[in-house]
Design a protein around this motif. Structure first.
Motif, PDB file in Angstrom:
ATOM      1  N   TRP A  36       0.850  -1.196   0.000  1.00 18.45           N
ATOM      2  CA  TRP A  36       0.000   0.000   0.000  1.00 18.45           C
ATOM      3  C   TRP A  36       0.884   1.242   0.000  1.00 18.45           C
ATOM      4  O   TRP A  36       1.661   1.466   0.928  1.00 18.45           O
ATOM      5  N   SER A  37       0.752   2.063  -1.011  1.00 21.14           N
ATOM      6  CA  SER A  37       1.631   3.226  -1.192  1.00 21.14           C
ATOM      7  C   SER A  37       1.343   4.375  -0.237  1.00 21.14           C
ATOM      8  O   SER A  37       2.245   5.136   0.098  1.00 21.14           O
ATOM      9  N   PHE A  38       0.100   4.511   0.186  1.00 23.41           N
ATOM     10  CA  PHE A  38      -0.333   5.714   0.889  1.00 23.41           C
ATOM     11  C   PHE A  38      -0.295   5.511   2.403  1.00 23.41           C
ATOM     12  O   PHE A  38      -1.316   5.627   3.085  1.00 23.41           O
ATOM     13  N   SER A  39       0.884   5.232   2.919  1.00 24.82           N
ATOM     14  CA  SER A  39       1.026   4.870   4.326  1.00 24.82           C
ATOM     15  C   SER A  39       2.388   5.301   4.854  1.00 24.82           C
ATOM     16  O   SER A  39       3.393   5.240   4.141  1.00 24.82           O
ATOM     17  N   SER A  40       2.414   5.674   6.117  1.00 17.22           N
ATOM     18  CA  SER A  40       3.689   5.986   6.771  1.00 17.22           C
ATOM     19  C   SER A  40       4.513   4.732   7.019  1.00 17.22           C
ATOM     20  O   SER A  40       5.665   4.824   7.438  1.00 17.22           O
ATOM     21  N   PHE A  41       3.956   3.573   6.738  1.00 21.56           N
ATOM     22  CA  PHE A  41       4.708   2.322   6.884  1.00 21.56           C
ATOM     23  C   PHE A  41       6.056   2.423   6.179  1.00 21.56           C
ATOM     24  O   PHE A  41       7.084   2.006   6.711  1.00 21.56           O
ATOM     25  N   HIS A  42       6.070   2.997   4.993  1.00 24.03           N
ATOM     26  CA  HIS A  42       7.300   3.086   4.209  1.00 24.03           C
ATOM     27  C   HIS A  42       8.344   3.976   4.887  1.00 24.03           C
ATOM     28  O   HIS A  42       9.538   3.706   4.810  1.00 24.03           O
ATOM     29  N   ARG A  43       7.886   5.026   5.563  1.00 23.74           N
ATOM     30  CA  ARG A  43       8.799   5.868   6.344  1.00 23.74           C
ATOM     31  C   ARG A  43       9.389   5.070   7.509  1.00 23.74           C
ATOM     32  O   ARG A  43      10.566   5.188   7.813  1.00 23.74           O
ATOM     33  N   TYR A  44       8.573   4.229   8.146  1.00 24.74           N
ATOM     34  CA  TYR A  44       9.050   3.386   9.244  1.00 24.74           C
ATOM     35  C   TYR A  44      10.099   2.397   8.750  1.00 24.74           C
ATOM     36  O   TYR A  44      11.081   2.135   9.436  1.00 24.74           O
TER      37      TYR A  44
ATOM     38  N   ASN B 251      12.065   2.878   6.018  1.00 22.61           N
ATOM     39  CA  ASN B 251      13.244   3.689   5.666  1.00 22.61           C
ATOM     40  C   ASN B 251      14.039   4.119   6.891  1.00 22.61           C
ATOM     41  O   ASN B 251      15.254   4.278   6.825  1.00 22.61           O
ATOM     42  N   ASN B 252      13.347   4.325   8.019  1.00 19.11           N
ATOM     43  CA  ASN B 252      14.009   4.719   9.270  1.00 19.11           C
ATOM     44  C   ASN B 252      14.403   3.517  10.131  1.00 19.11           C
ATOM     45  O   ASN B 252      14.764   3.684  11.295  1.00 19.11           O
ATOM     46  N   SER B 253      14.300   2.318   9.558  1.00 19.78           N
ATOM     47  CA  SER B 253      14.670   1.064  10.227  1.00 19.78           C
ATOM     48  C   SER B 253      13.888   0.803  11.513  1.00 19.78           C
ATOM     49  O   SER B 253      14.372   0.137  12.420  1.00 19.78           O
ATOM     50  N   LYS B 254      12.637   1.305  11.563  1.00 17.84           N
ATOM     51  CA  LYS B 254      11.774   1.025  12.717  1.00 17.84           C
ATOM     52  C   LYS B 254      10.938  -0.228  12.492  1.00 17.84           C
ATOM     53  O   LYS B 254      10.466  -0.836  13.445  1.00 17.84           O
ATOM     54  N   LEU B 255      10.731  -0.586  11.214  1.00 17.27           N
ATOM     55  CA  LEU B 255      10.022  -1.810  10.845  1.00 17.27           C
ATOM     56  C   LEU B 255      10.740  -2.445   9.660  1.00 17.27           C
ATOM     57  O   LEU B 255      11.363  -1.752   8.857  1.00 17.27           O
TER      58      LEU B 255
END
Length: 174
Positions: free
Chosen positions: A144-152, A154-158
């Motif tokens: 899903w493109s429209f999610s902060s998941f990708h930021r997480y 990229n920041n190695s949180k997930l």
């Protein structure tokens, strides 16, 4: 009786904001407009967006408000009205909404929940990121493109292959 919202300066809140017509896909069809309006509002009235997901007919967000500010209602009003003004007027609008100068794109109310502690925050972040899978738009969170998941990620949180293992229905069921 008027609904009384919980207002606490500097607090962290989970929000659900819905379109009036839940069969429409206006939010993802007009994602660039929504992004521009959202960024303009939070630049002028700062909040920290901890997590967010944009679904076709609703969005979820977790905001950390500034220490001296509890006015999330004004921010949501500006986001909703700015998005609405950017769309051509094609929606049905009843007499009550017309009299109040409303477009009829968004539900008037939204859901807010004050985050209680770190566990509550983690559960709501997971809920937000898992929402596209829950609604069967994708089979994996990472799709899903429209999610902060990708930021997480990229920041190695997930990890990019993260899938929620919590019982997210305990948070609330939309």
């Amino acid at each position: 009786m008027r609904y009384k919202r919980m207002l606490e300066a500097g607090a962290c809140y989970f929000f659900t904001v819905n379109l009036e017509d839940r069969t429409q896909k206006l939010l993802v069809e007009n994602i660039e407009l929504l992004r521009r309006v959202y960024l303009r509002v939070v630049k002028k009235h700062p909040v920290k967006t901890i997590a967010i997901v944009i679904m076709p007919d609703h969005l979820h967000a977790i905001w950390q408000l500034p220490e001296s500010d509890s006015n999330y209602a004004m921010r949501w009003r500006l986001i909703k009205s700015g998005f609405s003004r950017g769309l051509p007027p094609t929606e049905f609008c009843n007499i009550s909404r017309i009299a109040k100068g409303e477009r009829g794109i968004w539900q008037r109310r939204y859901w807010e929940h004050k985050i209680r502690d770190e566990g509550d925050l983690d559960n709501h972040i997971n809920y937000i990121h898992y929402n596209p899978v829950k609604h069967k738009y994708v089979s994996k969170v990472s799709d899903w493109s429209f999610s902060s998941f990708h930021r997480y990620v990229n920041n190695s949180k997930l990890l990019s292959n993260w899938e929620c293992d919590n019982n997210l229905n305990d948070i609330y069921d939309e």
